[in-house]
Design a protein around this motif. Structure first.
Motif, PDB file in Angstrom:
ATOM      1  N   THR A 205      37.312  43.139  35.841  1.00  0.00           N
ATOM      2  CA  THR A 205      37.242  44.184  36.861  1.00  0.00           C
ATOM      3  C   THR A 205      35.843  44.203  37.463  1.00  0.00           C
ATOM      4  O   THR A 205      34.866  44.501  36.779  1.00  0.00           O
ATOM      5  CB  THR A 205      37.561  45.564  36.249  1.00  0.00           C
ATOM      6  N   LEU A 206      35.737  43.871  38.737  1.00  0.00           N
ATOM      7  CA  LEU A 206      34.457  43.872  39.439  1.00  0.00           C
ATOM      8  C   LEU A 206      34.374  45.107  40.333  1.00  0.00           C
ATOM      9  O   LEU A 206      35.238  45.333  41.179  1.00  0.00           O
ATOM     10  CB  LEU A 206      34.311  42.613  40.294  1.00  0.00           C
ATOM     11  N   ARG A 244      43.510  38.081  35.015  1.00  0.00           N
ATOM     12  CA  ARG A 244      43.710  38.687  36.330  1.00  0.00           C
ATOM     13  C   ARG A 244      42.405  39.318  36.782  1.00  0.00           C
ATOM     14  O   ARG A 244      41.619  39.784  35.964  1.00  0.00           O
ATOM     15  CB  ARG A 244      44.839  39.725  36.272  1.00  0.00           C
ATOM     16  N   LEU A 245      42.178  39.335  38.083  1.00  0.00           N
ATOM     17  CA  LEU A 245      40.952  39.874  38.665  1.00  0.00           C
ATOM     18  C   LEU A 245      41.273  41.145  39.442  1.00  0.00           C
ATOM     19  O   LEU A 245      42.200  41.158  40.260  1.00  0.00           O
ATOM     20  CB  LEU A 245      40.302  38.841  39.587  1.00  0.00           C
ATOM     21  N   ALA A 246      40.504  42.209  39.185  1.00  0.00           N
ATOM     22  CA  ALA A 246      40.625  43.463  39.931  1.00  0.00           C
ATOM     23  C   ALA A 246      39.325  43.706  40.675  1.00  0.00           C
ATOM     24  O   ALA A 246      38.246  43.753  40.059  1.00  0.00           O
ATOM     25  CB  ALA A 246      40.918  44.622  38.985  1.00  0.00           C
ATOM     26  N   LEU A 247      39.392  43.825  41.988  1.00  0.00           N
ATOM     27  CA  LEU A 247      38.232  44.132  42.821  1.00  0.00           C
ATOM     28  C   LEU A 247      38.345  45.601  43.218  1.00  0.00           C
ATOM     29  O   LEU A 247      39.286  45.985  43.915  1.00  0.00           O
ATOM     30  CB  LEU A 247      38.203  43.227  44.048  1.00  0.00           C
ATOM     31  N   VAL A 287      44.885  38.298  41.894  1.00  0.00           N
ATOM     32  CA  VAL A 287      43.704  38.975  42.419  1.00  0.00           C
ATOM     33  C   VAL A 287      44.193  40.173  43.227  1.00  0.00           C
ATOM     34  O   VAL A 287      44.909  40.010  44.211  1.00  0.00           O
ATOM     35  CB  VAL A 287      42.859  38.049  43.322  1.00  0.00           C
ATOM     36  N   GLU A 288      43.812  41.383  42.793  1.00  0.00           N
ATOM     37  CA  GLU A 288      44.245  42.598  43.491  1.00  0.00           C
ATOM     38  C   GLU A 288      43.031  43.477  43.781  1.00  0.00           C
ATOM     39  O   GLU A 288      42.019  43.422  43.071  1.00  0.00           O
ATOM     40  CB  GLU A 288      45.257  43.381  42.653  1.00  0.00           C
ATOM     41  N   SER A 289      43.138  44.287  44.831  1.00  0.00           N
ATOM     42  CA  SER A 289      42.053  45.194  45.199  1.00  0.00           C
ATOM     43  C   SER A 289      42.503  46.642  45.080  1.00  0.00           C
ATOM     44  O   SER A 289      43.696  46.955  45.233  1.00  0.00           O
ATOM     45  CB  SER A 289      41.581  44.909  46.632  1.00  0.00           C
ATOM     46  N   PHE A 290      41.527  47.532  44.806  1.00  0.00           N
ATOM     47  CA  PHE A 290      41.807  48.952  44.614  1.00  0.00           C
ATOM     48  C   PHE A 290      40.680  49.768  45.228  1.00  0.00           C
ATOM     49  O   PHE A 290      39.529  49.320  45.278  1.00  0.00           O
ATOM     50  CB  PHE A 290      41.927  49.281  43.115  1.00  0.00           C
TER      51      PHE A 290
END
Length: 348
Positions: A205-206, A244-247, A287-290
């Motif tokens: 999580t970035l 998994r990557l969370a931006l 890759v998902e964004s929040f």
């Protein structure tokens, strides 16, 4: 103090406070100059009854409550070995909102279920309370605040949660490390190999500081920091295709309250996400964004806004739990024994 002096021939004044010796020295331990003002004066002294056995049992040696603080790497490893778990590495520059995210999620569970996720238990309740304290009215601060994470070995906040849809009860381990240490990997990528939470993470999580995106002078620097940090992780080999990557764009409330409605900040974030997905998408399973407001400092968003979506992403079953797909090729032969073959190796 004249009226506190014992009168000759009269009974000594008495006080319900056993530590007060007003009948001896004429001094009120509470500091009252007039005994009529003291609520304890004239009452029967309260003394413990030593004859009552078992009223105050002696503490048993060797029995102690669990510390209920953050977990060390070894303690987190034990959790992963013993029960289904989700390891979450949260990285971002200083003041990006990592502690606010952790404390904000904890505060939401105080109110009940978050999305389709319910609280079960935690080994880190004391640590969560300390993280959340400075953002509460009880801290008597004029504005919400969160403590800065000190440098040192990573620690993990523990939550055991219930997915009310699937019935799964995984432990969620939230890695907590000073943001400066992650940023230093830009000049020394191999130093990221010393961060076990990155290699073990199911979700990296970035955090992207929304307040810095509002500043035209900092916007480019922030996007460069995030990109270079992720590049360092990739070069160090601490990310894997099953992760998994969370931006996550933080401080949504501050952006909405901006003069221009924060449109440039939103556009800057979307541009960053698109670029990272194009350049590093193949390094991750997803890759998902929040966009979140964990602990708003303004009225631009509600408390914990969109944390339920991020939590759902964290709660998804890790790819490391998927069983290997077995591939068999049965040879064509008339004789049965000619069809025997070595056991096939698992292929992910």
């Amino acid at each position: 103090m004249a009226d506190l002096e014992p009168q000759e021939g009269a009974a000594s004044p008495r006080c319900a406070n056993p530590d007060c010796h007003v009948g001896v020295d004429g001094r009120c331990i509470e500091g009252f100059s007039d005994t009529a003002d003291c609520p304890q004066f004239g009452r029967i002294p309260i003394t413990p009854d030593a004859s009552v056995s078992g009223a105050y049992p002696e503490p048993r040696n060797g029995v102690a409550m669990q510390a209920s603080t953050t977990l060390s790497v070894d303690e987190a490893d034990d959790v992963v070995k013993e029960r289904p778990s989700r390891v979450i590495a949260i990285a971002g520059p200083h003041a990006a909102g990592k502690t606010s995210l952790i404390a904000g999620l904890y505060d939401l569970f105080q109110l009940g279920q978050v999305g389709n996720v319910a609280f079960a238990q935690s080994f880190s309740l004391q640590a969560f309370e300390q993280a959340a304290h400075d953002s509460r009215a009880a801290s008597r601060r004029t504005t919400p605040n969160t403590a800065r994470t000190e440098r040192g070995e990573v620690r993990f906040y523990h939550l055991e949660l219930v997915d009310t849809d699937s019935g799964a009860v995984p432990s969620v381990l939230l890695g907590d490390r000073a943001g400066e240490e992650y940023l230093e990997t830009r000049s020394n990528p191999m130093s990221a190999q010393e961060f076990p939470e990155l290699r073990r993470a199911d979700v990296l999580t970035l955090l992207v500081d929304g307040q810095r995106l509002l500043d035209a002078g900092q916007r480019h620097n922030l996007r460069s920091e995030i990109r270079q940090t992720l590049q360092a992780f990739v070069e160090a080999g601490v990310v894997r295709p099953s992760q998994r990557l969370a931006l996550v764009l933080t401080k949504l409330d501050v952006i909405r309250k901006a003069v221009d409605g924060g449109e440039r900040a939103f556009q800057g974030f979307d541009t960053l996400v698109a670029g990272l997905r194009a350049d590093y998408g193949t390094n991750f399973a997803a890759v998902e964004s929040f966009r979140i407001a964990a602990q708003p400092s303004t009225d631009g968003a509600k408390r914990g806004e969109n944390l339920d979506h991020l939590l759902e992403y964290w709660m998804a079953e890790p790819l490391r739990y998927r069983p290997a797909t077995m591939v068999f090729e049965v040879p064509e032969a008339e004789r049965y024994f000619a069809r025997l073959m070595p056991v096939a190796k698992g292929v992910q």
